[in-house]
Design a protein around this motif. Structure first.
Motif, PDB file in Angstrom:
ATOM      1  N   UNK A  71      61.304  18.655  80.361  1.00  0.00           N
ATOM      2  CA  UNK A  71      62.829  19.740  80.867  1.00  0.00           C
ATOM      3  C   UNK A  71      64.097  18.678  80.719  1.00  0.00           C
ATOM      4  N   UNK A  72      64.957  19.368  79.782  1.00  0.00           N
ATOM      5  CA  UNK A  72      66.041  18.613  79.331  1.00  0.00           C
ATOM      6  C   UNK A  72      66.746  18.800  80.123  1.00  0.00           C
ATOM      7  N   UNK A  73      68.099  17.879  80.711  1.00  0.00           N
ATOM      8  CA  UNK A  73      68.538  18.964  81.715  1.00  0.00           C
ATOM      9  C   UNK A  73      70.224  18.247  81.278  1.00  0.00           C
ATOM     10  N   UNK A  74      71.469  18.894  81.428  1.00  0.00           N
ATOM     11  CA  UNK A  74      72.541  19.150  81.203  1.00  0.00           C
ATOM     12  C   UNK A  74      72.942  17.900  82.102  1.00  0.00           C
ATOM     13  N   UNK A  75      72.901  18.414  83.613  1.00  0.00           N
ATOM     14  CA  UNK A  75      73.398  17.278  84.621  1.00  0.00           C
ATOM     15  C   UNK A  75      72.654  17.330  85.406  1.00  0.00           C
ATOM     16  N   UNK A  76      72.424  15.727  85.625  1.00  0.00           N
ATOM     17  CA  UNK A  76      70.849  14.810  86.357  1.00  0.00           C
ATOM     18  C   UNK A  76      71.089  14.569  87.357  1.00  0.00           C
ATOM     19  N   UNK A  77      70.747  13.244  87.956  1.00  0.00           N
ATOM     20  CA  UNK A  77      70.592  12.471  89.009  1.00  0.00           C
ATOM     21  C   UNK A  77      72.051  12.152  89.953  1.00  0.00           C
ATOM     22  N   UNK A  78      72.971  12.418  89.096  1.00  0.00           N
ATOM     23  CA  UNK A  78      74.098  13.188  89.692  1.00  0.00           C
ATOM     24  C   UNK A  78      74.314  13.704  89.947  1.00  0.00           C
ATOM     25  N   UNK A  79      74.058  15.295  90.025  1.00  0.00           N
ATOM     26  CA  UNK A  79      74.247  16.519  90.208  1.00  0.00           C
ATOM     27  C   UNK A  79      73.465  17.509  90.767  1.00  0.00           C
ATOM     28  N   UNK A  80      71.960  16.530  90.869  1.00  0.00           N
ATOM     29  CA  UNK A  80      71.237  17.268  91.280  1.00  0.00           C
ATOM     30  C   UNK A  80      70.776  16.400  92.107  1.00  0.00           C
ATOM     31  N   UNK A  81      70.125  17.433  93.687  1.00  0.00           N
ATOM     32  CA  UNK A  81      69.050  16.625  95.052  1.00  0.00           C
ATOM     33  C   UNK A  81      67.569  16.382  94.550  1.00  0.00           C
ATOM     34  N   UNK A  82      67.330  17.217  94.021  1.00  0.00           N
ATOM     35  CA  UNK A  82      65.960  17.157  93.413  1.00  0.00           C
ATOM     36  C   UNK A  82      65.923  18.496  92.475  1.00  0.00           C
ATOM     37  N   UNK A  83      64.881  17.845  91.835  1.00  0.00           N
ATOM     38  CA  UNK A  83      63.870  19.097  90.314  1.00  0.00           C
ATOM     39  C   UNK A  83      62.481  19.647  90.931  1.00  0.00           C
ATOM     40  N   UNK A  84      61.768  20.310  89.825  1.00  0.00           N
ATOM     41  CA  UNK A  84      60.516  20.519  89.922  1.00  0.00           C
ATOM     42  C   UNK A  84      60.027  21.442  89.298  1.00  0.00           C
ATOM     43  N   UNK A  85      58.412  21.643  89.061  1.00  0.00           N
ATOM     44  CA  UNK A  85      58.115  22.533  88.578  1.00  0.00           C
ATOM     45  C   UNK A  85      57.172  23.539  88.240  1.00  0.00           C
ATOM     46  N   UNK A  86      57.611  24.574  88.432  1.00  0.00           N
ATOM     47  CA  UNK A  86      57.357  26.397  88.758  1.00  0.00           C
ATOM     48  C   UNK A  86      56.151  26.647  87.729  1.00  0.00           C
ATOM     49  N   UNK A  87      55.307  27.558  88.145  1.00  0.00           N
ATOM     50  CA  UNK A  87      55.065  28.235  87.243  1.00  0.00           C
ATOM     51  C   UNK A  87      54.658  29.886  87.631  1.00  0.00           C
ATOM     52  N   UNK A  88      54.276  30.671  87.048  1.00  0.00           N
ATOM     53  CA  UNK A  88      54.655  31.651  87.004  1.00  0.00           C
ATOM     54  C   UNK A  88      52.778  32.661  85.751  1.00  0.00           C
ATOM     55  N   UNK A  89      51.846  32.923  86.905  1.00  0.00           N
ATOM     56  CA  UNK A  89      50.441  33.261  85.665  1.00  0.00           C
ATOM     57  C   UNK A  89      50.761  35.286  85.948  1.00  0.00           C
ATOM     58  N   UNK A  90      50.105  35.549  84.002  1.00  0.00           N
ATOM     59  CA  UNK A  90      50.269  37.081  84.481  1.00  0.00           C
ATOM     60  C   UNK A  90      50.158  37.866  85.998  1.00  0.00           C
ATOM     61  N   UNK A  91      50.361  38.495  86.472  1.00  0.00           N
ATOM     62  CA  UNK A  91      50.319  39.521  87.300  1.00  0.00           C
ATOM     63  C   UNK A  91      50.190  38.848  88.386  1.00  0.00           C
ATOM     64  N   UNK A  92      51.423  37.661  88.691  1.00  0.00           N
ATOM     65  CA  UNK A  92      50.500  36.528  90.053  1.00  0.00           C
ATOM     66  C   UNK A  92      52.217  36.062  90.222  1.00  0.00           C
ATOM     67  N   UNK A  93      52.260  36.209  91.187  1.00  0.00           N
ATOM     68  CA  UNK A  93      53.888  35.772  91.902  1.00  0.00           C
ATOM     69  C   UNK A  93      53.985  34.012  91.369  1.00  0.00           C
ATOM     70  N   UNK A  94      55.557  33.728  90.985  1.00  0.00           N
ATOM     71  CA  UNK A  94      56.006  32.135  90.752  1.00  0.00           C
ATOM     72  C   UNK A  94      55.357  31.265  92.110  1.00  0.00           C
ATOM     73  N   UNK A  95      54.696  30.073  90.852  1.00  0.00           N
ATOM     74  CA  UNK A  95      54.790  28.926  92.338  1.00  0.00           C
ATOM     75  C   UNK A  95      54.713  27.500  91.811  1.00  0.00           C
ATOM     76  N   UNK A  96      55.771  26.491  93.296  1.00  0.00           N
ATOM     77  CA  UNK A  96      55.753  25.069  92.669  1.00  0.00           C
ATOM     78  C   UNK A  96      54.997  24.499  92.446  1.00  0.00           C
ATOM     79  N   UNK A  97      55.001  23.950  91.567  1.00  0.00           N
ATOM     80  CA  UNK A  97      53.506  22.843  91.138  1.00  0.00           C
ATOM     81  C   UNK A  97      53.781  21.445  91.149  1.00  0.00           C
TER      82      UNK A  97
END
Length: 124
Positions: free
Chosen positions: A22-48
């Motif tokens: 994941x390439x970010x235009x702004x990184x640690x100076x602008x963000x407190x945390x980052x993460x990966x989420x996923x969404x399978x077909x027919x399901x809600x998005x979840x944090x990975x």
């Protein structure tokens, strides 16, 4: 406005590996945390997985713990998700996410910025 662009998705057989970036235009100076989420077909998005830049703390969903690793490269302003021992149930669109203020990166409502997602398909 933080822009996030994911790459690295694809199709692999069960037991295989993929690394998402994941390439970010702004990184640690602008963000407190980052993460990966996923969404399978027919399901809600979840944090990975999440990473907190101040403390270096990482958190994982129980379903991926021990198989996935979140990491980051400050110089490249890039977040990674190394996915090993992939299972068909890991099939989903994976989203990069960022939060600019102090708090959690656990739920959709915690997130300020989203990437457009990259699809991952695991065949049995």
């Amino acid at each position: 406005q933080v822009q996030l662009v994911e790459s690295g998705g694809g199709s692999v057989q069960a037991g295989g590996s993929l690394r998402l970036s994941c390439a970010a235009s702004e990184y640690t100076d602008s963000n407190h945390c980052m993460g990966w989420f996923r969404q399978a077909p027919g399901k809600e998005r979840e944090r990975v997985a999440s990473i907190y830049f101040g403390s270096g703390r990482t958190l994982y969903a129980s379903s991926v713990k021990g198989r996935f690793t979140i990491s980051q490269d400050n110089a490249k302003k890039t977040l990674y998700l190394q996915m090993n021992s992939l299972k068909p149930e890991d099939t989903a669109t994976y989203y990069c996410a960022a939060r600019s203020t102090a708090g959690e990166c656990r739920a959709d409502t915690d997130i300020d910025y989203w990437g457009k997602g990259t699809p991952v398909t695991i065949s049995s």
